[in-house]
Motif scaffolding. Structure first.
Motif, PDB file in Angstrom:
ATOM      1  N   SER A  11     -11.095 -16.012 -17.676  1.00 53.90           N
ATOM      2  CA  SER A  11      -9.747 -16.117 -17.109  1.00 53.90           C
ATOM      3  C   SER A  11      -8.684 -16.287 -18.189  1.00 53.90           C
ATOM      4  O   SER A  11      -8.987 -16.662 -19.332  1.00 53.90           O
ATOM      5  CB  SER A  11      -9.617 -17.245 -16.074  1.00 53.90           C
ATOM      6  N   PRO A  35      -8.375 -11.640 -16.755  1.00 51.64           N
ATOM      7  CA  PRO A  35      -8.538 -11.874 -15.309  1.00 51.64           C
ATOM      8  C   PRO A  35      -7.800 -13.130 -14.850  1.00 51.64           C
ATOM      9  O   PRO A  35      -7.687 -14.110 -15.581  1.00 51.64           O
ATOM     10  CB  PRO A  35     -10.053 -12.045 -15.151  1.00 51.64           C
ATOM     11  N   ALA A  36      -7.327 -13.083 -13.614  1.00 52.21           N
ATOM     12  CA  ALA A  36      -6.656 -14.254 -13.049  1.00 52.21           C
ATOM     13  C   ALA A  36      -7.638 -15.382 -12.768  1.00 52.21           C
ATOM     14  O   ALA A  36      -7.253 -16.552 -12.768  1.00 52.21           O
ATOM     15  CB  ALA A  36      -5.925 -13.864 -11.760  1.00 52.21           C
ATOM     16  N   PHE A  37      -8.908 -15.019 -12.531  1.00 57.72           N
ATOM     17  CA  PHE A  37      -9.929 -16.014 -12.206  1.00 57.72           C
ATOM     18  C   PHE A  37     -11.179 -15.753 -13.046  1.00 57.72           C
ATOM     19  O   PHE A  37     -11.382 -14.638 -13.514  1.00 57.72           O
ATOM     20  CB  PHE A  37     -10.291 -15.941 -10.714  1.00 57.72           C
ATOM     21  N   PRO A  38     -12.031 -16.758 -13.239  1.00 54.71           N
ATOM     22  CA  PRO A  38     -13.259 -16.542 -13.997  1.00 54.71           C
ATOM     23  C   PRO A  38     -14.110 -15.424 -13.402  1.00 54.71           C
ATOM     24  O   PRO A  38     -14.280 -15.341 -12.179  1.00 54.71           O
ATOM     25  CB  PRO A  38     -13.975 -17.898 -13.888  1.00 54.71           C
ATOM     26  N   LYS A  39     -14.629 -14.578 -14.263  1.00 58.57           N
ATOM     27  CA  LYS A  39     -15.424 -13.423 -13.837  1.00 58.57           C
ATOM     28  C   LYS A  39     -16.750 -13.339 -14.591  1.00 58.57           C
ATOM     29  O   LYS A  39     -17.233 -12.240 -14.869  1.00 58.57           O
ATOM     30  CB  LYS A  39     -14.613 -12.139 -14.052  1.00 58.57           C
ATOM     31  N   LYS A  63      -1.858 -11.491 -16.643  1.00 61.39           N
ATOM     32  CA  LYS A  63      -3.108 -11.725 -15.925  1.00 61.39           C
ATOM     33  C   LYS A  63      -3.212 -10.654 -14.840  1.00 61.39           C
ATOM     34  O   LYS A  63      -2.193 -10.173 -14.320  1.00 61.39           O
ATOM     35  CB  LYS A  63      -3.181 -13.120 -15.330  1.00 61.39           C
ATOM     36  N   ASP A  65      -4.605  -9.801 -11.214  1.00 63.40           N
ATOM     37  CA  ASP A  65      -5.014 -10.454  -9.985  1.00 63.40           C
ATOM     38  C   ASP A  65      -5.530  -9.395  -8.992  1.00 63.40           C
ATOM     39  O   ASP A  65      -4.758  -8.591  -8.498  1.00 63.40           O
ATOM     40  CB  ASP A  65      -3.808 -11.188  -9.400  1.00 63.40           C
ATOM     41  N   ASP A  66      -6.780  -9.348  -8.699  1.00 63.83           N
ATOM     42  CA  ASP A  66      -7.959 -10.138  -9.022  1.00 63.83           C
ATOM     43  C   ASP A  66      -8.930  -9.198  -9.731  1.00 63.83           C
ATOM     44  O   ASP A  66      -9.803  -8.622  -9.109  1.00 63.83           O
ATOM     45  CB  ASP A  66      -8.539 -10.703  -7.736  1.00 63.83           C
TER      46      ASP A  66
END
Length: 256
Positions: A11, A35-39, A63, A65-66
């Motif tokens: 992220s 990435p906006a979130f952990p991947k 970032k 999303d998503d």
């Protein structure tokens, strides 16, 4: 000035990402799409079932999303580089090792692979979080920063070459004193199964996949061997994953 694209799979807020940015910020014109979130463990996956949106956080820092790391690299070409391409793609610094066959799961490696697919020299950086021969300790991010900078600079200066459609997979040991850098092969990872079955408050069963120990076959010259002995491991990985020895055997078998 060289244009360097940086992504990761932990992220846009990840410590490893900020360390990598700091390490190379004076080596070229830096662009970040993360990435906006952990991947973690998203591999080389591309999102094709839903729309993705760039959110600008700062100058040359976005970032997605998503999105996955692959999405970040792929979509940066039309959005950030106006249809052109950067000179180098860096992915990481991952929070955890990407050794042996784990690179097939790795979103960090996946981001670098997307760069390589488009003919861009690409490097995946990963920081081992636990040492094999010392008690677990806080990561020495200064070590990671120096290693990432040194390798990136050597690639930009032409002292380290990355062949077409290859990436460099770099793992940094979690130790106070790094002995050096070794060119390695991918090691033989020993896998188990760490699936945990639970029941939610509505009585529905679900699984949560855990993290089994980093076990491996002892082999001289492997990335595991280098990390175990406090060396940085650099493994060249090619995107052509054809099993050429098996191919020759298969030709003989189907022609007989």
């Amino acid at each position: 000035m060289k244009k360097i694209l940086i992504t990761n799979d932990d992220s846009f807020e990840a410590k490893g990402l900020s360390v990598l940015i700091d390490a190379v910020k004076d080596l070229g014109e830096i662009y970040i799409v993360a990435p906006a979130f952990p991947k973690s463990a998203c591999s080389h996956s591309l999102t094709i079932t839903k729309p993705l949106r760039f959110i600008k956080l700062d100058k040359n820092f976005y970032k997605l999303d998503d999105g996955t790391p692959t999405d970040c690299v792929y979509l940066s070409f039309p959005e950030i580089f106006d249809g052109k391409k950067p000179d180098l793609v860096l992915s990481g610094i991952n929070h955890g090792a990407n050794l042996g066959e784990d690179v097939t799961y790795s979103g960090t490696a996946g981001g670098a692979m997307e760069g390589a697919l488009h003919g861009i020299p690409s490097i995946a950086f990963s920081q081992v979080l636990k040492s094999f021969d010392n008690p677990p300790s806080e990561v020495n991010w200064e070590n990671a920063k120096n290693i990432a900078r040194d390798i990136t600079k050597k690639v930009l200066d032409g002292k380290i070459t990355i062949p077409h459609r290859h990436i460099l997979n770099v793992n940094i040991p979690n130790t106070k004193k790094i002995k050096g850098i070794k060119a390695t092969k991918l090691g033989y990872r020993l896998y188990g199964n760490d699936a945990h079955k639970h029941t939610n408050p509505r009585g529905e069963e679900f699984y949560w996949i855990g993290l089994h120990p980093l076990a491996f076959k002892e082999e001289n010259g492997s990335d595991f061997d280098a990390i175990k002995n406090s060396y940085v491991s650099i493994t060249p990985i090619k995107l052509d994953i054809t099993g050429y020895e098996a191919l020759e055997k298969l030709k003989n078998e189907i022609n007989n």
